[in-house]
Enzyme design. Structure first.
Site, PDB file in Angstrom:
ATOM      1  N   GLU A 742       0.886  -1.179   0.000  1.00  0.00           N
ATOM      2  CA  GLU A 742       0.000   0.000   0.000  1.00  0.00           C
ATOM      3  C   GLU A 742       0.908   1.208   0.000  1.00  0.00           C
ATOM      4  O   GLU A 742       1.709   1.378   0.916  1.00  0.00           O
ATOM      5  CB  GLU A 742      -0.871   0.017   1.259  1.00  0.00           C
ATOM      6  CG  GLU A 742      -1.673  -1.244   1.510  1.00  0.00           C
ATOM      7  CD  GLU A 742      -2.810  -1.422   0.533  1.00  0.00           C
ATOM      8  OE1 GLU A 742      -3.207  -0.437  -0.110  1.00  0.00           O
ATOM      9  OE2 GLU A 742      -3.273  -2.564   0.393  1.00  0.00           O
ATOM     10  N   CYS A 776      -1.832   9.091   3.657  1.00  0.00           N
ATOM     11  CA  CYS A 776      -1.763   8.706   2.243  1.00  0.00           C
ATOM     12  C   CYS A 776      -3.012   9.178   1.524  1.00  0.00           C
ATOM     13  O   CYS A 776      -2.991   9.467   0.343  1.00  0.00           O
ATOM     14  CB  CYS A 776      -1.618   7.208   2.125  1.00  0.00           C
ATOM     15  SG  CYS A 776      -2.838   6.336   3.087  1.00  0.00           S
TER      16      CYS A 776
HETATM   17  P1  NAD Z   1       8.594   4.792   4.039  1.00  0.00           P
HETATM   18  O1  NAD Z   1       8.429   4.128   2.725  1.00  0.00           O
HETATM   19  O2  NAD Z   1       9.685   5.745   4.180  1.00  0.00           O
HETATM   20  O3  NAD Z   1       8.789   3.698   5.171  1.00  0.00           O
HETATM   21  C1  NAD Z   1       7.873   2.633   5.324  1.00  0.00           C
HETATM   22  C2  NAD Z   1       8.590   1.480   5.997  1.00  0.00           C
HETATM   23  O4  NAD Z   1       9.511   0.928   5.087  1.00  0.00           O
HETATM   24  C3  NAD Z   1       9.371   1.858   7.238  1.00  0.00           C
HETATM   25  O5  NAD Z   1       9.176   0.874   8.199  1.00  0.00           O
HETATM   26  C4  NAD Z   1      10.787   1.845   6.726  1.00  0.00           C
HETATM   27  O6  NAD Z   1      11.722   1.594   7.738  1.00  0.00           O
HETATM   28  C5  NAD Z   1      10.748   0.734   5.736  1.00  0.00           C
HETATM   29  N1  NAD Z   1      11.813   0.722   4.744  1.00  0.00           N
HETATM   30  C6  NAD Z   1      12.524   1.756   4.260  1.00  0.00           C
HETATM   31  N2  NAD Z   1      13.382   1.342   3.337  1.00  0.00           N
HETATM   32  C7  NAD Z   1      13.238   0.021   3.226  1.00  0.00           C
HETATM   33  C8  NAD Z   1      13.844  -0.966   2.407  1.00  0.00           C
HETATM   34  N3  NAD Z   1      14.782  -0.677   1.541  1.00  0.00           N
HETATM   35  N4  NAD Z   1      13.432  -2.232   2.557  1.00  0.00           N
HETATM   36  C9  NAD Z   1      12.475  -2.560   3.417  1.00  0.00           C
HETATM   37  N5  NAD Z   1      11.876  -1.672   4.212  1.00  0.00           N
HETATM   38  C10 NAD Z   1      12.245  -0.382   4.109  1.00  0.00           C
HETATM   39  O7  NAD Z   1       7.175   5.435   4.363  1.00  0.00           O
HETATM   40  P2  NAD Z   1       6.758   6.267   5.653  1.00  0.00           P
HETATM   41  O8  NAD Z   1       7.426   7.574   5.604  1.00  0.00           O
HETATM   42  O9  NAD Z   1       6.883   5.458   6.879  1.00  0.00           O
HETATM   43  O10 NAD Z   1       5.206   6.446   5.393  1.00  0.00           O
HETATM   44  C11 NAD Z   1       4.709   7.416   4.588  1.00  0.00           C
HETATM   45  C12 NAD Z   1       4.361   6.873   3.230  1.00  0.00           C
HETATM   46  O11 NAD Z   1       3.458   5.787   3.380  1.00  0.00           O
HETATM   47  C13 NAD Z   1       3.646   7.842   2.350  1.00  0.00           C
HETATM   48  O12 NAD Z   1       4.113   7.703   1.031  1.00  0.00           O
HETATM   49  C14 NAD Z   1       2.213   7.407   2.443  1.00  0.00           C
HETATM   50  O13 NAD Z   1       1.413   7.801   1.346  1.00  0.00           O
HETATM   51  C15 NAD Z   1       2.343   5.949   2.545  1.00  0.00           C
HETATM   52  N6  NAD Z   1       1.180   5.345   3.182  1.00  0.00           N
HETATM   53  C16 NAD Z   1       0.333   4.623   2.421  1.00  0.00           C
HETATM   54  C17 NAD Z   1      -0.797   4.073   2.991  1.00  0.00           C
HETATM   55  C18 NAD Z   1      -1.764   3.275   2.165  1.00  0.00           C
HETATM   56  O14 NAD Z   1      -2.585   2.586   2.763  1.00  0.00           O
HETATM   57  N7  NAD Z   1      -1.711   3.303   0.860  1.00  0.00           N
HETATM   58  C19 NAD Z   1      -1.046   4.257   4.341  1.00  0.00           C
HETATM   59  C20 NAD Z   1      -0.128   4.982   5.106  1.00  0.00           C
HETATM   60  C21 NAD Z   1       0.987   5.516   4.513  1.00  0.00           C
END
Ligand code: NAD
Length: 968
Positions: A742, A776
């Site tokens: 997501e 999001c």
């Molecule tokens: P992010 O992508 O920076 O981090 C998400 C998670 O991924 C964190 O736990 C992070 O540590 C991990 N991560 C980072 N790099 C990684 C890698 N290389 N491999 C595996 N894991 C890794 O996102 P964020 O800042 O935590 O959240 C905000 C983002 O999430 C926004 O883009 C938002 O739109 C999206 N979001 C989407 C939904 C949805 O349901 N579509 C809901 C909430 C947030």
């Protein structure tokens, strides 16, 4: 004869007298000689027609061009035989008229309809009707209609208009000659005029959650009105609005009139349809006694029954109104008695058009030997004229509730009156349109016989109700939780691997984004070694866990939901500190977490039962599901408990073992999820907690050959990277990894030229600034059609400026900080782009102490600007202009994302087009675009917004399992 029986006999007598005095009079509204009467009769016979008609009427004043009115008329009625409508509106089938001429006629007629209920555009214009009322022997309370107050400026302007009104009435009334029944009661002179206040209009954020702040602001606006009324010998009555603000309104009433202690004519409304009304009246009575003054109490039945029923059912809270109309009528009679018995302290005013209720009040007053001028009746301008004339002839004081205002803001008021007149329960409808007999109409309300329009249906799943912060106890619990959690901050927290707390030397420092020197906690970070150990343990315990029955697995979720409920204030308080959520945003996150647990538990019970397929002799076919194996859950920080709880619980309830890696910005909230499952006795190793840097631990787990699926929520870039890494098949790998991702959004709201701008501004404001735009689903683009563009954005800008911002532990602040310095820097970068493009109308200001940044607004942004294409994840809105709906949809669909979208429109055609052509996972019509609820608005997008089926929906769990077919 007993007193009761005597009173009842007198009720009948008084009722007959009223009917006799009314003779053949019919309120103009129901007069079939007139087109409105005919049209309303048609509307009353068909609910669908009524809804369409009122929606059309509601939209009309917003239309800029006369020709549009005819287009809209056709949209609403094209599939009906519209003749009565067209005739009614003055268009004999529209034949021979050019659209703009026809449009003028339609508008003229609706305006005339509105004028029946609204005395004038402004006090000057209303003066004639008010003086006319006096000439007829009736007095008035004047109410100013206004647009919904969304900004401080609008609140101040509304207050200013009231002061002008008070001055105007004060001056003009000096010339009026004295009319004893209107200008005195049994105790002496009373004011010649009265104003009714909608107190919520004195503060754009009138919310009981911020009890003190809301009260102080509204009080500061109202006191000058009261002072002016005192100086000019007027009376002031507080109207009652929604239940949500009821306690706050009563609190404000006391606060204002304790401060303006020498003001002699305070008044307040009580709504008899509220179950609380008796206790509230008692409270006001006790207060009046203490003040040693008299309080005017306007007893109404209540005008928002449908709203209260619907809203409270939607929220899952107890319904505050009586379900049956007859119960309200009985309560009205009971409270009438209380008012009359206490006329030493109260000036009773009975605001009803119901002849039974009126007759009862008169009979009780006679029984108490009260003079006729000790109380009064109130009726609405333009309604029930025959009744008010009869009461006047009987020698009672009748006050007419007289609204004054422009047509556009007055429309909502008009619709309320139309609904009231035409509702099945309407006394006026029954008496004047359906010809019920006087005998029937004056018989006592019968609670047994009357039907309830609403019956509670026991549902398998009900959403968790949001905490009602209007309840003082809840506010206290939240305050206590905030202080208890703060005391416990700064501790070190272990990992949870193979059922054991594991401490490591490296740690993640979680900081409060609102106070950057405050440490929320030190979370031990996992490295590759701990991640490896976690995968091994998970693989070891999985065979046992997959054999556990789905009922038993679901039971762990139900118990976890209970545990979350028990700790919800504590967890919400933690989110306030760890990620900067406001009270209500944090509270909503807990609701959602609980919902996921309850819903997925039930879903598993459904999916856990094998299905039989086909019916062929000698063959038995079963279709069932089995778990995938071991999965990684990688969560974001922005819904730090709800989203990971959803992914984790889906993984384990379907029979998988789960390794959960939270975001490094919210590890302590993540830790709480692991604790909850440990508390409810989830077998060791089924859920493990391994926080750590995404690029290290996250990446390692995603690539691991022992992993079968990855449930990820986060940004597009990381999601795509995970998809790529997971697609690589490594030696020893036993399955193709399933990726459920997501991701982000660049969500747009279309505002067309039939939209209710109050609702559009409010909806965009909530969607764009809720949790500082860090959702999001947040709205970051608005596409306004040309005709409304210039009216829309300045109002949005003012509304944005009025949103309080500061530390979120103070419930006054609607906006808190953004999550960290990187988020802030990213937002600042986009602000520079917007400034360079010359499109800035509002550039968010920094507030020191934390990562605070005010809202920003860019207007006339080009659809291909980075501001309109890229996810900013902050309180930044780009407004774009579209010449028509085609272009609006092109712009809306013109980004790689497809997550949420919305439209504000009253055009059935445009709404239909948005449903068909706006390519998003979640579309919202005429409401905010955030806040999807589990099982009602399953959530998730496509395109670059995600792969996978919607969370909180019926297909979600299927992704965590393999289907299996067994044929015997
Ligand atoms: P992010 O992508 O920076 O981090 C998400 C998670 O991924 C964190 O736990 C992070 O540590 C991990 N991560 C980072 N790099 C990684 C890698 N290389 N491999 C595996 N894991 C890794 O996102 P964020 O800042 O935590 O959240 C905000 C983002 O999430 C926004 O883009 C938002 O739109 C999206 N979001 C989407 C939904 C949805 O349901 N579509 C809901 C909430 C947030």
């Amino acid at each position: 004869m007993k007193a009761d029986a005597r009173i009842e006999e007198n009720v009948r007598r008084v009722g007959r007298d009223i009917f006799t005095l009314m003779g053949e009079d019919v309120p103009s509204f129901f007069d079939l000689k007139h087109w409105t009467g005919k049209m309303m009769q048609w509307a009353m016979t068909d609910e669908d027609v009524k809804v369409r008609l009122f929606r059309f009427v509601d939209a009309l004043p917003a239309l800029k061009k006369d020709g549009q009115a005819i287009d809209l008329l056709n949209e609403y009625f094209e599939d009906l035989d519209g003749t009565p409508i067209l005739k009614g509106l003055g268009l004999i089938a529209g034949v021979g008229f050019l659209p703009h001429v026809a449009g003028k006629v339609v508008r003229g007629n609706v305006e005339a309809l509105a004028r029946r209920f609204i005395a004038g555009k402004n006090p000057e214009e209303a003066l004639g009707p008010i003086v006319k009322l006096r000439d007829e022997g009736l007095t008035a309370t004047v109410d100013l209609l206004g647009e919904e107050v969304l900004t401080d400026g609008e609140a101040a302007e509304y207050g200013g208009r009231y002061i002008d009104l008070v001055r105007f009435l004060g001056e003009r009334s000096a010339e009026w000659k004295d009319i004893p029944i209107l200008d005195r009661d049994h105790k002496g002179p009373i004011p010649r005029w009265d104003v009714s206040l909608k107190v919520s209009s004195f503060n754009p954020h009138f919310d009981p959650m911020d009890w003190t702040g809301s009260m102080e602001k509204a009080k500061a606006g109202i006191l000058p009105v009261v002072e002016a009324a005192k100086e000019l010998n007027g009376a002031v009555t507080f109207d009652m609005e929604s239940y949500q603000s009821k306690n706050l309104t009563i609190g404000l009433f006391k606060a204002v009139f304790e401060e303006a202690r020498d003001f002699g004519f305070p008044g307040i409304a009580i709504q008899a349809y509220l179950k609380d009304s008796e206790a509230d009246l008692d409270h006001i009575l006790r207060w009046a006694k203490k003040q040693a003054g008299r309080v005017a109490v306007r007893l109404t039945k209540g005008a928002y029954w449908d709203y209260e029923t619907i809203i409270h059912r939607q929220l899952g809270r107890p319904i505050p109104v009586f379900p049956r109309k007859a119960e309200t009528d009985v309560n009205f009679e009971r409270l009438s008695g209380v008012l009359l018995e206490n006329s030493e302290h109260i000036r009773p005013a009975f605001a009803t058009h119901n002849i039974r209720s009126i007759s009862r009040a008169i009979a009780v007053a006679e029984h108490l030997k009260l003079p006729k001028d000790a109380f009064e009746f109130q009726m609405i301008y333009g309604m029930a004229e025959p009744i008010r004339n009869a009461l006047k002839k009987m020698g009672f004081r009748v006050r007419v509730y007289t609204p004054v205002g422009e047509l556009l803001p007055g429309m909502a008021y008009l619709i309320r009156r139309l609904l009231e007149n035409t509702s099945n329960e309407s006394f006026l409808r029954k008496s004047f349109s359906e010809g019920a007999t006087p005998e029937e109409l004056t018989s006592p309300p019968n609670v047994e016989e009357s039907s309830s329009e609403w019956d509670e249906a026991p549902d398998a799943f009900d959403n968790e109700p949001p905490t009602d912060f209007g309840v003082p106890e809840n506010r206290n619990r939240m305050k206590e939780a905030l202080s208890a959690v703060r005391k416990g901050l700064g501790k070190s927290h272990p990992l949870l691997v193979d059922g054991q707390d594991v401490r490591t030397t490296s740690e993640i420092l979680s900081l409060n984004p609102a106070r950057t020197d405050e440490i929320i906690g030190r979370q031990c970070a996992a490295g590759r070694a701990e991640a490896e150990q976690a995968v091994r343990a998970a693989r070891r315990v999985w065979p046992e866990w997959r054999r556990t029955s789905s009922e038993d697995r679901a039971e762990y979720l139900f118990k976890a939901a209970e545990e979350m409920r028990r700790r919800r204030f504590e967890f919400a308080a933690l989110e306030v500190y760890e990620v900067g959520k406001s009270w209500s945003e944090a509270d909503a996150d807990l609701d959602e977490a609980i919902d996921f647990l309850e819903y997925y538990g039930r879903e598993m019970l459904r999916l856990g039962r094998p299905r039989s397929l086909g019916a062929y002799p000698g063959e038995e076919n079963q279709y069932l599901y089995e778990p995938r194996g071991v999965g990684v859950v990688i969560g974001p920080w922005n819904f730090p408990i709800a989203i990971p709880t959803g992914m984790v619980s889906a993984g384990i309830v379907t029979g998988n073992c789960v390794i959960f890696k939270p975001s490094s910005l919210s590890p302590i909230s993540g830790r709480r999820i692991a604790e909850v499952f440990r508390t409810v006795g989830l077998p060791q190793g089924v859920l493990q907690f391994v926080p750590g840097p995404g690029e290290e631990v996250g990446e390692y787990l995603v690539a691991h050959t022992g992993i079968d699926f990855i449930a990820f929520t986060g940004s597009k870039d990381v999601g795509l990277r995970i998809a790529r890494t997971a697609a690589d098949i490594r030696p020893g790998q036993r399955s193709i990894k399933k990726v459920i991702a997501e991701m982000g959004g660049k969500n747009a709201v279309i505002v067309d030229d039939t939209a209710d701008l109050d609702a559009a501004v409010k909806g965009v404001l909530h969607s764009a600034l809720g949790f500082q735009g860090q959702k999001c689903s947040a709205c970051s683009r608005v596409i306004a059609l040309e005709n409304v563009f210039e009216a829309f954005w300045p109002r949005l800008k003012e509304a944005m400026l009025s949103v309080p911002i500061g530390p979120p532990e103070d419930p006054h602040n609607i906006m808190g900080p953004v999550v960290d310095s990187a988020a802030l820097q990213k937002i600042l970068g986009y602000l520079e782009i917007g400034k360079a493009e010359g499109k800035a109308k509002l550039v968010g200001e920094r507030i020191p102490g934390g990562y605070f940044i005010g809202p920003s607004l860019f207007v006339d942004v080009s659809p291909d600007s980075p501001l309109a294409q890229e996810e900013i994840f902050g309180p930044v809105v780009a407004v774009m202009r579209a010449k028509d709906m085609d272009q609006a949809l092109d712009i809306a669909n013109g980004t790689p994302y497809s997550l949420t979208g919305g439209i504000f429109s009253r055009s059935p055609k445009n709404i239909r087009r948005a449903m068909e052509e706006f390519r998003v996972g979640n579309l919202y019509v005429n409401r905010k675009i955030t806040g999807a609820r589990v099982a009602r608005q399953p959530f998730g997008g496509f395109g670059m917004s995600g792969v996978g089926s919607k969370t909180g929906g019926p297909d979600y769990l299927l992704q965590f399992m393999h289907p299996k077919s067994v044929c015997e």
